[in-house]
Scaffold this motif. Structure first.
Motif, PDB file in Angstrom:
ATOM      1  N   LEU A  91      -2.008  -5.866  -5.787  1.00 44.39           N
ATOM      2  CA  LEU A  91      -2.626  -5.217  -4.425  1.00 44.39           C
ATOM      3  C   LEU A  91      -1.457  -4.961  -3.372  1.00 44.39           C
ATOM      4  CD1 LEU A  91      -5.982  -7.042  -3.139  1.00 44.39           C
ATOM      5  CD2 LEU A  91      -5.325  -4.751  -3.068  1.00 44.39           C
ATOM      6  N   LEU A  92      -0.466  -5.931  -3.303  1.00 51.75           N
ATOM      7  CA  LEU A  92       0.673  -5.475  -2.531  1.00 51.75           C
ATOM      8  C   LEU A  92       1.316  -4.292  -2.681  1.00 51.75           C
ATOM      9  CD1 LEU A  92       2.892  -8.849  -2.513  1.00 51.75           C
ATOM     10  CD2 LEU A  92       1.172  -8.143  -0.786  1.00 51.75           C
ATOM     11  N   PHE A  93       1.192  -4.008  -3.913  1.00 53.08           N
ATOM     12  CA  PHE A  93       1.882  -2.521  -4.441  1.00 53.08           C
ATOM     13  C   PHE A  93       1.065  -1.491  -4.623  1.00 53.08           C
ATOM     14  CE2 PHE A  93       4.960  -5.803  -5.455  1.00 53.08           C
ATOM     15  CZ  PHE A  93       6.016  -5.480  -4.663  1.00 53.08           C
ATOM     16  N   THR A  94      -0.274  -1.459  -4.170  1.00 52.18           N
ATOM     17  CA  THR A  94      -1.151  -0.599  -4.003  1.00 52.18           C
ATOM     18  C   THR A  94      -1.367   0.115  -2.715  1.00 52.18           C
ATOM     19  OG1 THR A  94      -2.313  -1.627  -5.916  1.00 52.18           O
ATOM     20  CG2 THR A  94      -3.797   0.087  -4.686  1.00 52.18           C
ATOM     21  N   LEU A  95      -0.578   0.825  -2.260  1.00 53.16           N
ATOM     22  CA  LEU A  95      -0.459   1.145  -0.891  1.00 53.16           C
ATOM     23  C   LEU A  95      -1.558   2.021  -0.467  1.00 53.16           C
ATOM     24  CD1 LEU A  95       3.363   1.515  -0.514  1.00 53.16           C
ATOM     25  CD2 LEU A  95       1.865  -0.422  -0.117  1.00 53.16           C
ATOM     26  N   PRO A  96      -1.998   2.158   0.768  1.00 51.69           N
ATOM     27  CA  PRO A  96      -2.880   3.148   1.305  1.00 51.69           C
ATOM     28  C   PRO A  96      -2.404   4.709   0.903  1.00 51.69           C
ATOM     29  CG  PRO A  96      -2.492   1.670   3.116  1.00 51.69           C
ATOM     30  CD  PRO A  96      -1.558   1.319   2.068  1.00 51.69           C
ATOM     31  N   GLN A  97      -3.208   5.442   0.554  1.00 51.83           N
ATOM     32  CA  GLN A  97      -2.611   6.778   0.134  1.00 51.83           C
ATOM     33  C   GLN A  97      -2.838   7.907   1.313  1.00 51.83           C
ATOM     34  OE1 GLN A  97      -5.071   7.144  -3.248  1.00 51.83           O
ATOM     35  NE2 GLN A  97      -6.815   7.911  -2.476  1.00 51.83           N
ATOM     36  N   SER A  98      -3.628   7.346   2.186  1.00 49.32           N
ATOM     37  CA  SER A  98      -3.804   8.211   3.360  1.00 49.32           C
ATOM     38  C   SER A  98      -4.252   7.460   4.601  1.00 49.32           C
ATOM     39  CB  SER A  98      -4.596   9.360   3.136  1.00 49.32           C
ATOM     40  OG  SER A  98      -5.998   9.098   2.913  1.00 49.32           O
ATOM     41  N   GLY A  99      -4.511   8.149   5.873  1.00 49.28           N
ATOM     42  CA  GLY A  99      -5.064   7.535   6.715  1.00 49.28           C
ATOM     43  C   GLY A  99      -5.796   8.295   7.596  1.00 49.28           C
ATOM     44  N   GLU A 121      -6.741   4.122  10.644  1.00 48.60           N
ATOM     45  CA  GLU A 121      -7.080   3.284   9.575  1.00 48.60           C
ATOM     46  C   GLU A 121      -6.661   3.473   8.170  1.00 48.60           C
ATOM     47  OE1 GLU A 121     -11.572   1.512   8.934  1.00 48.60           O
ATOM     48  OE2 GLU A 121     -11.638   3.783   8.889  1.00 48.60           O
ATOM     49  N   PRO A 122      -6.005   2.605   7.508  1.00 45.40           N
ATOM     50  CA  PRO A 122      -5.624   3.078   6.210  1.00 45.40           C
ATOM     51  C   PRO A 122      -6.768   3.459   5.280  1.00 45.40           C
ATOM     52  CG  PRO A 122      -5.200   0.753   6.553  1.00 45.40           C
ATOM     53  CD  PRO A 122      -5.933   1.290   7.899  1.00 45.40           C
ATOM     54  N   VAL A 123      -6.476   4.285   4.473  1.00 42.91           N
ATOM     55  CA  VAL A 123      -7.447   4.854   3.310  1.00 42.91           C
ATOM     56  C   VAL A 123      -6.874   4.206   2.055  1.00 42.91           C
ATOM     57  CG1 VAL A 123      -8.584   6.672   2.157  1.00 42.91           C
ATOM     58  CG2 VAL A 123      -8.619   6.732   4.648  1.00 42.91           C
ATOM     59  N   TYR A 124      -7.407   3.589   1.342  1.00 43.48           N
ATOM     60  CA  TYR A 124      -6.743   2.909   0.068  1.00 43.48           C
ATOM     61  C   TYR A 124      -7.437   3.950  -1.419  1.00 43.48           C
ATOM     62  CZ  TYR A 124      -4.899  -1.286   2.027  1.00 43.48           C
ATOM     63  OH  TYR A 124      -4.026  -2.116   2.777  1.00 43.48           O
ATOM     64  N   PRO A 125      -6.730   4.205  -2.332  1.00 49.01           N
ATOM     65  CA  PRO A 125      -7.618   4.295  -3.597  1.00 49.01           C
ATOM     66  C   PRO A 125      -8.584   3.601  -3.939  1.00 49.01           C
ATOM     67  CG  PRO A 125      -5.177   3.419  -4.143  1.00 49.01           C
ATOM     68  CD  PRO A 125      -5.475   3.419  -2.581  1.00 49.01           C
ATOM     69  N   LEU A 126      -9.549   4.220  -4.301  1.00 48.49           N
ATOM     70  CA  LEU A 126     -10.841   3.307  -4.712  1.00 48.49           C
ATOM     71  C   LEU A 126     -11.211   3.492  -6.188  1.00 48.49           C
ATOM     72  CD1 LEU A 126     -12.998   3.674  -1.415  1.00 48.49           C
ATOM     73  CD2 LEU A 126     -11.257   1.954  -2.012  1.00 48.49           C
ATOM     74  N   PRO A 182      -0.569   0.886   8.431  1.00 43.81           N
ATOM     75  CA  PRO A 182       0.364   1.947   9.160  1.00 43.81           C
ATOM     76  C   PRO A 182      -0.288   2.390  10.594  1.00 43.81           C
ATOM     77  CG  PRO A 182      -1.184   2.732   7.453  1.00 43.81           C
ATOM     78  CD  PRO A 182      -1.337   1.567   7.265  1.00 43.81           C
ATOM     79  N   GLN A 183       0.578   2.950  11.422  1.00 45.02           N
ATOM     80  CA  GLN A 183       0.172   3.181  12.841  1.00 45.02           C
ATOM     81  C   GLN A 183      -0.017   4.407  13.136  1.00 45.02           C
ATOM     82  OE1 GLN A 183      -0.507   0.235  15.021  1.00 45.02           O
ATOM     83  NE2 GLN A 183      -0.394  -0.614  12.998  1.00 45.02           N
ATOM     84  N   ALA A 184       0.349   5.403  12.236  1.00 46.67           N
ATOM     85  CA  ALA A 184       0.172   6.609  12.274  1.00 46.67           C
ATOM     86  C   ALA A 184       0.380   7.321  11.136  1.00 46.67           C
ATOM     87  CB  ALA A 184       1.368   7.249  13.381  1.00 46.67           C
TER      88      ALA A 184
END
Length: 696
Positions: free
Chosen positions: A40-48, A152-157, A207-209
């Motif tokens: 999970l640590l290395f599954t980063l948000p892909q957008s925000g 708000e971070p958006v994760y792969p689902l 992420p903040q931006a």
């Protein structure tokens, strides 16, 4: 240090130990490649999503995700079953509607009483001139507004895993990251301005931006580097282990090499001379050679390979050259025979076709050392093949041979030197990822006298003109390849397409003038069709892509590639390289079906503009991505979760030199930084590498 370090245990226990994850969700997470909190640590948000609060939706360009405070107005119940339940709301300047489907009973009436105030956040769209927010993502009381993240971070689902759940689980994983000593050289870290590991994973997940999601954001770049460093450490350890195995110093007199070079009608290019010197030096060293010889189509790899084989003979030993197919093995044999004769060395070929007494004769000569050089297919792996003193193994077209076969071949002799040849120019980042454990010699010049190939794009609507052109070329005594498209990856359909083309060309150009090669033929039938073309019996060879690698027919001057837009760039470049091998000017015709897609057009234009295989490979990498370029599944290419090979080639090169430097200073990884690097290897699931250190 046999087992995983204790401080990493919390990151490697089952994923269902994280908040909000039960056995069912854990099974769903597996689809995202998440088996432990570490993944999970290395599954980063892909957008925000930017959810910063604004006063009004007025003036926003819709559709857009917006966050505003509103006063709740009247409710309108749906007119039909399953229709929309609407709540009219007003922000500081304008009004719009919240829309809900499948509303149950008085739920919204009670949840959003008229006259109350709320902060809502969601996608606003205009429908028949009215602004609507359908199913807001967040609805909270004004005093709880800060519970809505500004960004708000958006994760792969995947099915069964929601954003909310990912955010919560990632938060849980972050809490388990232990305090770790730094494995990156402090000077380098401060120069590029990277954060510590813990800080980096936290920033990457929060992420903040929009800018924080970029590959170049310091936190993300650091994590990509960590991933690449672990991979390069593994390769460097494999390389060091390989080098510790005793090799044999093969020192030659240079007599055989110069005998052949002095009789060549041309002088080798500087690149060839450099590669020959590098290989000579490797073979003379007491460690085992592990070198990749990379050369573009027609850059003269065969000569370099033959010089290496001669060095093995000069040193009193034998050499073997392995090709992926029977046709190629025989072709190598034919092109090397005259050179072997010049040097006075005995050369023979061994393939699956050799049977009985004839095969036995070759094996006996090999075992007695009377046969100096052997060219062959996988047949040279067979148990009963024994060499008297094998010094060098050359493998042609690496991607058909795995690392396992490289090692098997090494067992045929004591400390055998290995040279791998590939005609596929590989972009630097990929060659570092795939062959980082090898030394690389690159042939980046064409031998003198290779004429440029003219490349032309023609629409399939002009097929008749193309066939007329062929008639003229054949009348002139030349030959031509006609490559049929791959149809939907199905060999049966490929065959139908190829046969239809074969019939049409035969009708136009005459019965005996056209041959056909495709994947459904037996090896013997393929060989026969190829042999008829090589000898000039047939003038046009209709083929599926089985002719890509290495076939050499100097009299063939035209390459027609039908539906060229369906092929990858590297493949087109390889096919084009089958012509332009003789004295006459050659042409490659790219037949495309209009209209071309943007990507298809770009590929064909790149090909038309350049013959530089390395430039073509770089473009191919940018257009298609690493996985497609070399077929990730079977190539042994690592899959990276954070690093992007296409766009972070520079980072890979830095990681390689850092890994090699760290290991040359501290081969057992015992220093403070070395111990941190071990931890990194465990963290990145590189247990193999750790075994290599303990072996060493």
């Amino acid at each position: 240090m046999s087992g995983r370090p204790e401080e990493l245990f919390p990151l490697f226990c089952e994923v269902r130990t994280l908040p909000g994850i039960g056995p069912k969700t854990a099974a769903h997470m597996e689809a995202l490649g998440i088996r432990a909190p570490r993944d999970l640590l290395f599954t980063l948000p892909q957008s925000g999503v930017d959810r910063r609060r604004r006063d009004t939706i007025r003036g926003a360009i819709l559709p857009a995700t917006l966050t505003v405070a509103v006063q709740i107005g009247p409710h309108t119940a749906p007119r039909t079953k399953g229709g929309a339940y609407r709540v009219h709301v007003e922000d500081a300047e304008t009004s719009f509607q919240l829309v809900f489907f499948h509303a149950r009973g008085d739920y919204w009436k009670n949840a959003l009483p008229e006259g109350s105030r709320r902060v809502v956040s969601g996608k606003v769209e205009s429908f028949e001139g009215i602004a609507q927010m359908v199913h807001p993502d967040h609805i909270v009381a004004e005093e709880a507004a800060e519970t809505i993240p500004a960004f708000e971070p958006v994760y792969p689902l995947t099915a069964g895993v929601t954003q909310k759940l990912m955010v919560k689980a990632a938060g849980g994983a972050l809490e388990r990251v232990p305090d770790m000593f730094e494995w990156i050289d402090p000077a380098q870290k401060s120069k590029v301005g990277w954060p510590d590991f813990l800080e980096a994973v936290q920033a990457a997940h929060r992420p903040q931006a929009q800018a924080d999601l970029a590959l170049t954001a310091p936190a993300r770049e650091r994590l990509a580097y960590d991933e690449l460093l672990a991979h390069q450490l593994t390769l460097a350890l494999a390389r060091a282990t390989e080098r510790r195995k005793p090799g044999r110093a093969t020192v030659g007199t240079g007599q055989l090499q110069s005998a052949v070079l002095s009789r060549l009608p041309y002088r080798p290019t500087q690149a060839q001379t450099r590669a020959i010197e590098e290989i000579n030096a490797d073979m003379a060293a007491p460690t085992r050679m592990s070198r990749l010889l990379q050369g573009d189509v027609g850059a003269g790899k065969t000569l370099v390979a033959f010089m290496a084989l001669l060095r093995a003979v000069e040193g009193g030993g034998q050499g073997v050259l392995m090709a992926p197919t029977e046709i190629l093995a025989r072709q190598h044999m034919e092109s090397l025979a005259p050179l072997a004769q010049e040097a006075g060395v005995v050369l023979d070929v061994l393939t699956g076709r050799d049977k009985g007494a004839a095969r036995q004769r070759k094996l006996d000569a090999l075992a007695r050392g009377e046969l100096h050089l052997l060219v062959g297919t996988h047949a040279v792996f067979q148990v009963d093949v024994h060499f008297d003193d094998l010094r060098l193994a050359i493998i042609d077209e690496q991607h058909r041979f795995g690392v396992r076969q490289r090692l098997e071949l090494g067992r045929k002799g004591d400390g055998v030197d290995v040279l791998v040849m590939t005609a596929t120019p590989i972009p630097r980042s990929l060659s570092l990822a795939q062959y980082g454990d090898m030394d690389v010699s690159v042939l980046d010049e064409k031998p003198p006298g290779r004429k440029p190939i003219k490349t032309v794009m023609i629409s399939t609507a002009r097929m008749d003109e193309v066939i007329e052109r062929l008639r003229a070329v054949i009348a002139d005594g030349r030959q031509c390849y006609w490559v049929c498209p791959l149809v939907e990856e199905s060999e049966v359909l490929d065959l139908t397409a190829a046969e239809a083309r074969f019939k049409r060309l035969r009708a136009a150009l005459g019965e005996g003038a056209v041959g056909l090669v495709h994947g459904q033929l037996s090896p013997a039938e393929k060989d026969q069709a190829m042999a008829q073309f090589v000898s000039g019996q047939t003038k046009v060879l209709v083929a599926t892509t089985v002719i890509e690698v290495g076939v050499n027919v100097p009299n063939a001057t035209i390459m027609v590639i039908e539906r060229a837009e369906t092929f990858g760039l590297a493949q087109l470049h390889q096919l084009r390289g089958r012509v332009g091998r003789g004295e006459a000017a050659s042409t490659c015709l790219l037949l495309y079906q209009a209209p071309l897609s943007e990507g298809g057009r770009k590929r064909l234009e790149v090909l038309r503009e350049t013959e530089d295989g390395f430039a073509i490979a770089e473009t191919d990498l940018q257009m298609r991505g690493a996985g497609d370029l070399i077929g990730t599944a079977q190539s042994g290419m690592p899959r990276f979760r954070v690093a992007d090979l296409e766009r972070q080639a520079g980072l890979m090169a830095i990681a390689q030199s850092d890994a090699r430097r760290l290991l040359s200073d501290d081969p057992q990884l015992r220093s403070e930084q070395g111990a941190a690097a071990r931890l990194l290897l465990w963290l990145m699931r590189q247990e193999e590498a750790i075994r290599l250190i303990s072996v060493g």
